[in-house]
Design a protein around this motif. Structure first.
Motif, PDB file in Angstrom:
ATOM      1  N   GLY A  47       0.796  -1.221   0.000  1.00 17.45           N
ATOM      2  CA  GLY A  47       0.000   0.000   0.000  1.00 17.45           C
ATOM      3  C   GLY A  47       0.828   1.272   0.000  1.00 17.45           C
ATOM      4  N   ALA A  48       0.215   2.328  -0.513  1.00 19.77           N
ATOM      5  CA  ALA A  48       0.903   3.634  -0.524  1.00 19.77           C
ATOM      6  C   ALA A  48      -0.068   4.796  -0.414  1.00 19.77           C
ATOM      7  N   ARG A  60      -0.760   4.158  -7.320  1.00 19.47           N
ATOM      8  CA  ARG A  60      -1.300   3.843  -8.644  1.00 19.47           C
ATOM      9  C   ARG A  60      -0.276   3.090  -9.487  1.00 19.47           C
ATOM     10  N   GLU A  61       0.988   3.513  -9.414  1.00 19.31           N
ATOM     11  CA  GLU A  61       2.032   2.836 -10.188  1.00 19.31           C
ATOM     12  C   GLU A  61       2.220   1.392  -9.699  1.00 19.31           C
ATOM     13  N   ARG A  62       2.112   1.185  -8.401  1.00 18.15           N
ATOM     14  CA  ARG A  62       2.230  -0.172  -7.847  1.00 18.15           C
ATOM     15  C   ARG A  62       1.048  -1.032  -8.307  1.00 18.15           C
ATOM     16  N   ILE A  63      -0.141  -0.466  -8.276  1.00 16.94           N
ATOM     17  CA  ILE A  63      -1.326  -1.198  -8.717  1.00 16.94           C
ATOM     18  C   ILE A  63      -1.205  -1.563 -10.191  1.00 16.94           C
ATOM     19  N   VAL A 141       5.471  -6.380  -4.880  1.00 16.56           N
ATOM     20  CA  VAL A 141       5.427  -5.200  -5.746  1.00 16.56           C
ATOM     21  C   VAL A 141       5.495  -3.933  -4.910  1.00 16.56           C
ATOM     22  N   SER A 142       6.470  -3.108  -5.206  1.00 18.57           N
ATOM     23  CA  SER A 142       6.584  -1.808  -4.553  1.00 18.57           C
ATOM     24  C   SER A 142       7.520  -0.937  -5.388  1.00 18.57           C
ATOM     25  N   ASP A 143       7.850   0.237  -4.859  1.00 18.48           N
ATOM     26  CA  ASP A 143       8.803   1.105  -5.551  1.00 18.48           C
ATOM     27  C   ASP A 143      10.206   0.538  -5.443  1.00 18.48           C
ATOM     28  N   PRO A 144      11.050   0.789  -6.435  1.00 24.07           N
ATOM     29  CA  PRO A 144      12.395   0.196  -6.464  1.00 24.07           C
ATOM     30  C   PRO A 144      13.198   0.356  -5.176  1.00 24.07           C
ATOM     31  N   SER A 164       9.804  -7.612  -7.626  1.00 22.06           N
ATOM     32  CA  SER A 164       9.451  -7.015  -8.912  1.00 22.06           C
ATOM     33  C   SER A 164       9.046  -5.560  -8.690  1.00 22.06           C
ATOM     34  N   PRO A 165      10.033  -4.661  -8.729  1.00 25.83           N
ATOM     35  CA  PRO A 165       9.746  -3.245  -8.496  1.00 25.83           C
ATOM     36  C   PRO A 165       8.957  -2.623  -9.640  1.00 25.83           C
ATOM     37  N   THR A 166       8.249  -1.567  -9.342  1.00 25.69           N
ATOM     38  CA  THR A 166       7.493  -0.876 -10.386  1.00 25.69           C
ATOM     39  C   THR A 166       8.464  -0.278 -11.401  1.00 25.69           C
ATOM     40  N   PRO A 167       8.244  -0.520 -12.689  1.00 22.85           N
ATOM     41  CA  PRO A 167       9.130   0.055 -13.710  1.00 22.85           C
ATOM     42  C   PRO A 167       8.822   1.520 -13.982  1.00 22.85           C
ATOM     43  N   THR A 168       7.708   1.999 -13.424  1.00 19.21           N
ATOM     44  CA  THR A 168       7.277   3.372 -13.682  1.00 19.21           C
ATOM     45  C   THR A 168       7.127   4.138 -12.378  1.00 19.21           C
ATOM     46  N   SER A 169       8.125   4.039 -11.509  1.00 23.22           N
ATOM     47  CA  SER A 169       8.082   4.706 -10.211  1.00 23.22           C
ATOM     48  C   SER A 169       7.940   6.208 -10.353  1.00 23.22           C
TER      49      SER A 169
END
Length: 199
Positions: A47-48, A60-63, A141-144, A164-169
Motif C-alpha cells: 500500500g501507498a 497507482r504505479e504499484r497497482i 510489488v513496490s517502488d524500487p 518485482s519493483p514498479t518500472p514506472t516509479s
C-alpha cells in the motif's frame, strides 16, 4: 592521556558508522534494479495511500504493475494491502481492488488485506491471507528503493518471495530519489535492529 586515547576510538567509531551507512545506501540503491518476476501463486502489492477514494500517484504505479503481472500470466491472484487511512471511509486495499476490477481483473482473483498501516503489517497480514488460501510463493510489488526492506520482511515472515519493483516509479529524479533513499535507509536499519532484539 585518557582523552588522547578516547579521541581516536571515537573517530574510528564515527568512520565505521559512516562506512556502514554508505554501504547500506549503496546496497539499497543497487537492489532497486533487481527484478525476479516469475510464475508465483500471487502478487502482494504494498500500500501507498489513498484520500477520499483517490489513489495516490505512487500507489497507482504499484497497482498498475500488479495488474500487468496478472494480465501477463505471472500470477492468478492479486493481494492488495492497506488499511483505512485517517479521514477515509474505505481501506486503501479496497480502493485498489475496485480500480483493478475497473481495469479488467475479475473480483474473484482479488484478495484484500485491510488492516495494515505500515510495510511490516502489509507483509505479515498478507502472509496470513496466503496461508488461508494455500499459497506459498509471492511476487512483492513496490517502488524500487523500497524493495530491499520489503523483501527482507517477506522472507522473515516465511514467504518464498520474488522482487518485482514498479518500472514506472514516481521517484524519477535525484531530487525525489535521494530523500526516499535516506528514508528507506533509516527504516531499513531500524528494522534490522528490531530483528536483532527479537520480533
Amino acid at each position: 592521556m585518557k582523552k588522547k586515547r578516547i579521541f581516536p576510538v571515537m573517530l574510528g567509531m564515527v568512520l565505521l558508522l559512516m562506512i556502514y551507512l554508505a554501504v547500506t545506501a549503496v546496497s539499497i540503491w543497487q537492489y532497486a534494479s533487481v527484478d525476479e518476476k516469475q510464475s508465483a501463486d500471487t502478487a502482494i502489492i504494498l500500500g501507498a495511500g489513498t484520500a477520499d477514494g483517490e489513489i495516490s500517484p505512487v500507489f497507482r504505479e504499484r497497482i498498475h504493475h500488479g495488474i500487468w503481472l496478472y494480465q501477463n500470466g505471472y500470477v492468478d491472484t492479486l493481494i492488495f494491502t492497506g488499511g483505512v487511512g485517517e479521514g477515509n471511509a474505505r481501506s486503501d486495499a479496497w480502493v485498489a481492488g475496485q480500480y483493478a476490477i475497473e481495469q479488467g481483473v475479475p473480483a474473484e482473483h482479488i484478495l484484500l488485506e485491510e488492516k495494515s498501516t505500515i510495510t511490516q503489517e502489509n507483509i505479515a497480514n498478507a502472509k496470513k491471507i496466503m496461508d488461508e488460501n494455500g499459497y506459498c510463493t509471492a511476487i512483492i510489488v513496490s517502488d524500487p528503493l523500497h524493495m530491499k526492506r520489503a523483501m527482507l520482511m517477506a522472507r522473515d515472515y516465511g514467504i518464498e518471495a520474488y522482487s518485482s519493483p514498479t518500472p514506472t516509479s514516481r521517484y524519477i529524479s535525484l531530487k525525489t530519489k535521494i530523500p526516499f533513499l535516506a528514508r528507506e535507509e533509516f527504516f531499513y536499519i531500524g528494522y534490522k535492529v528490531y530483528r536483532m532484539v527479537g520480533r
